[in-house]
Write an enzyme that holds these catalytic residues in place. Structure first.
Site, short mmCIF file in Angstrom:
data_model
loop_
_atom_site.label_atom_id
_atom_site.label_comp_id
_atom_site.label_asym_id
_atom_site.label_seq_id
_atom_site.Cartn_x
_atom_site.Cartn_y
_atom_site.Cartn_z
N LYS A 100 0.96 -1.29 -0.14
CA LYS A 100 0.02 0.06 0.05
C LYS A 100 1.05 1.27 -0.12
CE LYS A 100 -3.72 -2.32 2.29
NZ LYS A 100 -4.54 -2.70 3.57
N GLN A 154 -4.79 -1.90 9.83
CA GLN A 154 -4.67 -3.11 9.25
C GLN A 154 -5.05 -4.37 10.17
OE1 GLN A 154 -3.58 -3.41 6.00
NE2 GLN A 154 -3.87 -5.61 5.96
N ASP A 197 -11.24 2.54 4.42
CA ASP A 197 -11.81 0.98 4.19
C ASP A 197 -13.21 0.67 4.17
OD1 ASP A 197 -9.57 -0.92 4.03
OD2 ASP A 197 -9.20 -0.57 6.11
#
Ligand code: GUN
Length: 288
Positions: free
Chosen positions: A55, A99, A122
């Site tokens: 990422k 994460q 997200d």
């Protein structure tokens, strides 16, 4: 039958160029700060570290600023919540992610609920998830969005087709089942969400026009489980000493499916680019 590849690398590059152009036009040319993604990573899970590094590389590639907060494995839930509040309050950060997976001593629900929905790139916060289910404007989870965008690009008909999803995770299976079944384009598909407790999964997959596999088991979907001409989307990625495998047994599917996403180079790059697209949208929403 000739099986064609749904090339996620190629489409991700196209989208990357569009994002870069928008950043130039809306931020750089107007002397505004470029979009900024925050990432909170806890512990030393090898797969998570790889995902986060990828990422970051994508941010550097595209010209998006990033901040990484890497916390040790024994970080308390309280400390993690404090770091989330800092990101919520930091006006330089347009959007951020925590994460997953998290360590067992941390309550994942509490973490998701503590993220400001306006910065939740997200799309995991119930405000965004609920809006997605109600067909309202919201951040959609990157993998699900990546799958839809790739299918749309290759003009795969979804409306009126039968889609079977394997795996009901919050990150992939559940959101893609919602998006594929929306009365909208892309979507409008008849959807069955199968999972670890589904009996005789092949009864469903054999009838499906589109099969989306996000089950986390290497080579789970075999050629004998699909009908000829089906479109197969492989969300899994597993590394062993010799090679990288997906959730789909590529060899037995190839030649029977009409389209398949390769692993690597299918859904992975689409997921990363959609996260950055969400970050750009967050910056546009929150600052312009
Ligand atoms: N772990 C695996 N996939 C994802 C993702 O898309 N977002 C976050 N935050 N964690 C993940």
């Amino acid at each position: 039958m000739t099986t064609k590849l749904l090339d996620g690398n190629l489409l991700a590059k196209e989208i990357k160029n569009e994002i870069s152009k928008t950043i130039e036009k809306k931020f750089l040319n107007k002397n505004k700060r470029i979009p900024h993604l925050g990432i909170i990573l806890t512990g030393d899970n090898t797969a998570s570290i790889t995902y986060v590094n990828n990422k970051i590389k994508e941010c550097q590639n595209i010209g998006i600023e990033y901040s990484l907060k890497h916390l040790p494995i024994n970080t308390s839930e309280k400390k993690l919540l404090e770091e989330i509040q800092k990101m919520n309050q930091n006006s330089y950060i347009d959007g951020f992610i925590v994460q997953f997976p998290l360590e067992k001593h941390i309550n994942q629900d509490k973490i998701i609920l503590s993220i400001n929905p306006k910065k939740d790139v997200d799309g995991f916060h119930p405000e965004n998830f609920g809006k997605m289910a109600l067909n309202m404007k919201a951040f959609f989870p990157a993998t699900a969005l990546g799958i839809l965008t790739l299918l749309e690009k290759y003009k795969i008909q979804m409306s009126g087709k039968y889609t079977v999803i394997i795996g009901r995770s919050r990150i992939v299976g559940r959101p893609i089942s919602i998006l594929m079944s929306r009365k909208n384009y892309p979507g409008n598909s008849t959807v069955t969400l199968t999972h670890s407790n589904t009996k005789n999964i092949e009864c469903y997959t054999k009838k499906a026009d589109i099969v989306i596999v996000a089950v986390g088991i290497p080579g789970f979907l075999k050629g004998k489980m699909i009908k000829k001409g089906a479109v197969v989307v492989d969300v899994g990625i597993h590394k062993n000493e010799k090679k990288i495998l997906g959730d789909v047994d590529f060899c037995s599917i190839y030649g029977k499916a009409s389209y398949i996403t390769p692993v690597p180079g299918g859904i992975g790059p689409m997921t990363r680019i959609m996260l950055l697209k969400n970050t750009l949208i967050a910056a546009l929403n929150n600052r312009l």
